[in-house]
Design a protein around this motif. Structure first.
Motif, mmCIF file in Angstrom:
data_model
loop_
_atom_site.group_PDB
_atom_site.id
_atom_site.type_symbol
_atom_site.label_atom_id
_atom_site.label_comp_id
_atom_site.label_asym_id
_atom_site.label_seq_id
_atom_site.Cartn_x
_atom_site.Cartn_y
_atom_site.Cartn_z
ATOM 1 N N ILE A 78 35.837 30.359 37.291
ATOM 2 C CA ILE A 78 35.622 31.281 38.616
ATOM 3 C C ILE A 78 37.127 32.139 38.750
ATOM 4 O O ILE A 78 36.871 33.234 38.872
ATOM 5 C CB ILE A 78 35.397 30.400 39.843
ATOM 6 C CG1 ILE A 78 34.120 29.901 39.633
ATOM 7 C CG2 ILE A 78 35.510 31.213 41.071
ATOM 8 C CD1 ILE A 78 33.507 28.852 40.953
ATOM 9 N N ILE A 79 38.210 31.384 38.549
ATOM 10 C CA ILE A 79 39.426 31.671 38.450
ATOM 11 C C ILE A 79 39.326 32.773 37.487
ATOM 12 O O ILE A 79 40.167 34.262 37.875
ATOM 13 C CB ILE A 79 40.581 30.864 38.671
ATOM 14 C CG1 ILE A 79 40.628 29.989 39.878
ATOM 15 C CG2 ILE A 79 41.965 31.435 38.465
ATOM 16 C CD1 ILE A 79 41.313 28.887 39.626
ATOM 17 N N THR A 80 39.124 32.752 36.046
ATOM 18 C CA THR A 80 39.121 33.570 35.283
ATOM 19 C C THR A 80 38.299 34.804 35.390
ATOM 20 O O THR A 80 38.506 35.809 35.255
ATOM 21 C CB THR A 80 38.702 32.863 33.824
ATOM 22 O OG1 THR A 80 39.452 31.945 33.758
ATOM 23 C CG2 THR A 80 38.784 33.719 32.601
ATOM 24 N N ALA A 81 37.192 34.729 35.963
ATOM 25 C CA ALA A 81 36.007 35.656 36.412
ATOM 26 C C ALA A 81 36.835 36.749 37.300
ATOM 27 O O ALA A 81 36.890 38.117 37.410
ATOM 28 C CB ALA A 81 34.797 35.161 36.729
ATOM 29 N N LEU A 82 37.343 36.125 38.376
ATOM 30 C CA LEU A 82 38.157 36.912 39.534
ATOM 31 C C LEU A 82 39.332 37.439 38.897
ATOM 32 O O LEU A 82 39.440 38.829 39.300
ATOM 33 C CB LEU A 82 38.597 35.930 40.652
ATOM 34 C CG LEU A 82 37.539 35.215 41.282
ATOM 35 C CD1 LEU A 82 37.968 34.203 42.391
ATOM 36 C CD2 LEU A 82 36.557 36.251 42.434
ATOM 37 N N ALA A 83 39.988 36.905 38.122
ATOM 38 C CA ALA A 83 41.322 37.559 37.503
ATOM 39 C C ALA A 83 40.871 38.771 36.491
ATOM 40 O O ALA A 83 41.556 39.959 36.563
ATOM 41 C CB ALA A 83 42.071 36.610 36.497
ATOM 42 N N GLY B 58 37.828 40.331 36.829
ATOM 43 C CA GLY B 58 37.507 41.720 37.685
ATOM 44 C C GLY B 58 38.630 42.150 38.502
ATOM 45 O O GLY B 58 38.502 43.473 38.498
ATOM 46 N N PHE B 59 39.602 41.634 38.869
ATOM 47 C CA PHE B 59 40.822 42.160 39.397
ATOM 48 C C PHE B 59 41.401 43.268 38.275
ATOM 49 O O PHE B 59 41.771 44.231 38.651
ATOM 50 C CB PHE B 59 41.912 41.147 39.954
ATOM 51 C CG PHE B 59 43.112 42.014 40.594
ATOM 52 C CD1 PHE B 59 43.148 42.615 41.678
ATOM 53 C CD2 PHE B 59 44.328 42.023 39.922
ATOM 54 C CE1 PHE B 59 43.973 43.138 42.349
ATOM 55 C CE2 PHE B 59 45.358 42.302 40.337
ATOM 56 C CZ PHE B 59 45.265 43.059 41.777
ATOM 57 N N TYR C 75 39.638 46.144 37.653
ATOM 58 C CA TYR C 75 39.548 47.066 38.958
ATOM 59 C C TYR C 75 40.891 47.940 38.863
ATOM 60 O O TYR C 75 41.009 49.111 39.069
ATOM 61 C CB TYR C 75 39.531 46.223 40.245
ATOM 62 C CG TYR C 75 39.912 47.053 41.478
ATOM 63 C CD1 TYR C 75 39.131 47.895 42.015
ATOM 64 C CD2 TYR C 75 41.305 47.013 41.927
ATOM 65 C CE1 TYR C 75 39.559 48.578 43.120
ATOM 66 C CE2 TYR C 75 41.432 47.772 43.007
ATOM 67 C CZ TYR C 75 40.724 48.415 43.803
ATOM 68 O OH TYR C 75 40.975 49.060 44.850
#
Length: 175
Positions: free
Chosen positions: A24-29, A31-32, A35
């Motif tokens: 989850i943390i990897t996917a969020l990072a 995505g950021f 962006y």
């Protein structure tokens, strides 16, 4: 279910939770990063893929070796050679194998987990992993070339002794 099974089940739940958190943390990072800069993110992913392609042959060969060893040796045989009951003889076997083997850490630790789950002892796996990471019989010619014979032999000897100390401490702590 006995107490040992309950502890193993609890460990598995913790590991699964940690794994999911990392994803989850990897996917969020990611995505950021996407962006902030689409081009840099794509470039980084391409570099990561190339690194993965370079590591893949080593990784697959080690997985095949692990699969072969675990298919040939059952838990009783593993326990006999490097189980808790094998004592210092098992520590010596594990430390010699670790000293002459050249395996990267990202493969060594899952291997250690598989061996522990199949009957290996903590003291023996501690010796195996510490010699694997610190003692380099395979790489000693290169070390001699760069650091000299005396320094290379001294470093490897001290690393081996320290690995046996690590095994002793693990054996005392995890009984």
């Amino acid at each position: 279910m006995n107490a040992k099974d309950a502890v193993l089940m609890e460990r598995k739940v913790i590991i699964i939770t940690m794994d999911n958190s990392i994803y989850i943390i990897t996917a969020l990072a990611l995505g950021f990063s996407f962006y902030k800069s689409k081009e840099k993110t794509i470039q980084a992913l391409q570099k990561a893929w190339k690194s993965f392609e370079n590591i893949l042959p080593q990784f697959l060969s080690i997985l095949l070796i692990i699969g072969f060893v675990l298919s040939v040796l059952n838990a009783n045989q593993i326990s006999k050679f490097i189980g808790q009951e094998s004592g210092w003889f098992g520590v010596l076997i594990a430390s010699v194998i670790g000293s002459i083997t050249l395996i990267p850490g990202f493969i060594a630790f899952p291997l250690a987990s598989a061996l522990l789950n199949n009957g290996a002892g903590y003291m023996q796996i501690g010796a195996f992993i510490s010699t694997l990471m610190m003692v380099g019989i395979v790489t000693i010619p290169l070390e001699i070339k760069f650091f000299g014979k005396k320094a290379a032999i001294l470093r490897n000897s001290l690393a081996y002794v320290f690995s046996l100390f690590v095994a002793l401490v693990l054996g005392g702590l995890l009984k």
